[in-house]
Design an enzyme around this catalytic site. Structure first.
Site: not given
Ligand code: ACO
Length: 361
Positions: A251, A305
């Site tokens: 998140h 989720e």
């Molecule tokens: N699985 C694996 N790796 C992850 C995940 C995940 N679920 N979430 C983040 N990471 C990793 C990224 O790959 C990144 O790695 P890196 O630095 O080596 O490139 C690091 O963690 C940071 O990720 P960001 O993309 O910068 O984090 P951001 O704050 O933009 O992402 C998000 C938040 C989009 C929710 C992300 O965690 C994600 O994609 N989760 C999966 C999709 C999901 O569950 N979405 C629902 C969110 S809740 C809602 O909106 C209601």
């Protein structure tokens, strides 16, 4: 005066609005709505009381709840009266795109206010989910609560008390959540002086992406794939090696477990047992361990989720209905932010940092 530009890609840590509506403490794992914590809202306010609180700052729970329940019932009936026009605008699209197109067929005219939109969303979403199964729409029952009537319009037959309470708890839990991407989209549109329908349609366009409200369907896809594979730990390790994201984890704001996950898991346990729960718990434990090892500098925990997927499945909603159902709940928050933006906000117009070539002298 030209202010030096520094790009905040993704706008992390940028504060773009003052709000009295909701606050997330990402370190403590708290969601506060107008001074109240989420468990209190789910227990004492329900969807209708939460709407009174969000839109009107009215916390007189029982009387306000009844007033909003009546108004929403009338709004659902009004939406049903023009359902064929809304459905025609969404022909051939899947339910979430159908919901976006159907709501877009409404007018930004004054009459399409927050109540009309919040009543139209469940009527249209339920009709689209039934259409996907080749079934005719069911007319709303204006005397029911929003949650119970939404379930009834999807499944047919008045739902029992447990199912109604579970849908109500879900819609309340996801009603508002700070300046998330879809809410920000709604506020941007409202900030230009455009109407509520346009702002809600923009919000829905943002919600449907898999990084935001489009995740719960893919959570079930992931659980299906892991079940077929048979070994959660190895499946997860392989997915992370390939650079894939585990749906339902991570998140932007929370650095601990999303408080909504536990509320929804507790609600799930009030329903007849979901045969996936044991696998989901094993997958969750394996995912948290693997994510901690793969990203030691970034705490990635369970988000809303993961258990949304199981809860909505237990309530008999097909996975293509998960994001439309999220919209049916979140529209309350979008509308609250649209109203607040109109009251207190300015045109939202950030700058971009031009990194292309300059014209030759
Ligand atoms: N699985 C694996 N790796 C992850 C995940 C995940 N679920 N979430 C983040 N990471 C990793 C990224 O790959 C990144 O790695 P890196 O630095 O080596 O490139 C690091 O963690 C940071 O990720 P960001 O993309 O910068 O984090 P951001 O704050 O933009 O992402 C998000 C938040 C989009 C929710 C992300 O965690 C994600 O994609 N989760 C999966 C999709 C999901 O569950 N979405 C629902 C969110 S809740 C809602 O909106 C209601």
């Amino acid at each position: 005066m030209n202010v030096p530009l520094k790009t905040a890609n993704g706008l992390d840590h940028v504060i773009a609005a003052d709000t009295e509506l909701s606050h997330i403490d990402g370190e403590a794992g708290l969601l506060i709505i107008r001074g109240r914590e989420l468990p209190e809202l789910v227990r004492d306010f329900s969807v209708e009381g939460t709407i009174a609180l969000l839109w009107e700052n009215d916390a007189a729970a029982s009387s306000s709840r009844l007033r909003i329940q009546r108004a929403l019932g009338a709004a659902r009936a009004a939406a049903h009266a023009r359902l064929s026009r809304l459905l025609a605008a969404s022909g051939g699209l899947d339910p979430v795109e159908g919901l976006r197109s159907g709501l877009a067929a409404l007018s930004d005219d004054e009459r399409e206010g927050e109540m009309a939109l919040t009543g139209a969303a469940p009527v249209l979403a339920a009709a689209l989910l039934r259409r996907a199964r080749g079934l005719a729409p069911i007319a709303p029952d204006p005397n029911l609560t929003q949650g119970a009537d939404y379930l009834r319009m999807i499944r047919g037959g008045t739902p029992d008390a447990e199912d109604s309470a579970a849908m109500d708890a879900y819609l309340t839990t996801i009603a508002d959540h700070g300046l998330n991407a879809s809410t920000f989209a709604a506020r941007i549109v409202a900030s230009t002086g455009s109407g509520s329908v346009s702002a809600v349609v923009a919000a829905l366009g943002a919600l449907k992406g898999p990084l935001h409200g489009g995740a719960p369907g893919p959570v079930l896809d992931m659980l299906d794939a892991i079940e077929t594979h048979g070994d959660p730990e190895r499946w997860i390790a392989h997915a992370l090696e390939k650079g894939e994201r585990l749906m339902g984890f991570g998140h932007r704001i929370y650095r601990v477990r999303d408080p909504r996950a536990d509320i929804l898991k507790a609600v799930l346990k009030t329903l007849k047992p979901n045969p996936r729960l044991a696998l989901a718990e094993r997958v969750e434990a394996a995912a948290l361990k693997a994510l901690a090892a793969a990203k030691p500098d970034r705490r990635l925990d369970t988000n809303v989720e993961f258990y949304t997927a199981l809860l909505l499945e237990s309530l008999g909603i097909a996975r293509q209905g998960f994001t439309p159902t999220f919209a049916v709940g979140r529209i309350a928050g979008w509308c609250a932010h649209i109203l607040e933006q109109r009251r207190t906000g300015r045109l939202i117009r950030p700058q971009s940092n031009y990194i292309g070539p300059m014209p030759k002298a």
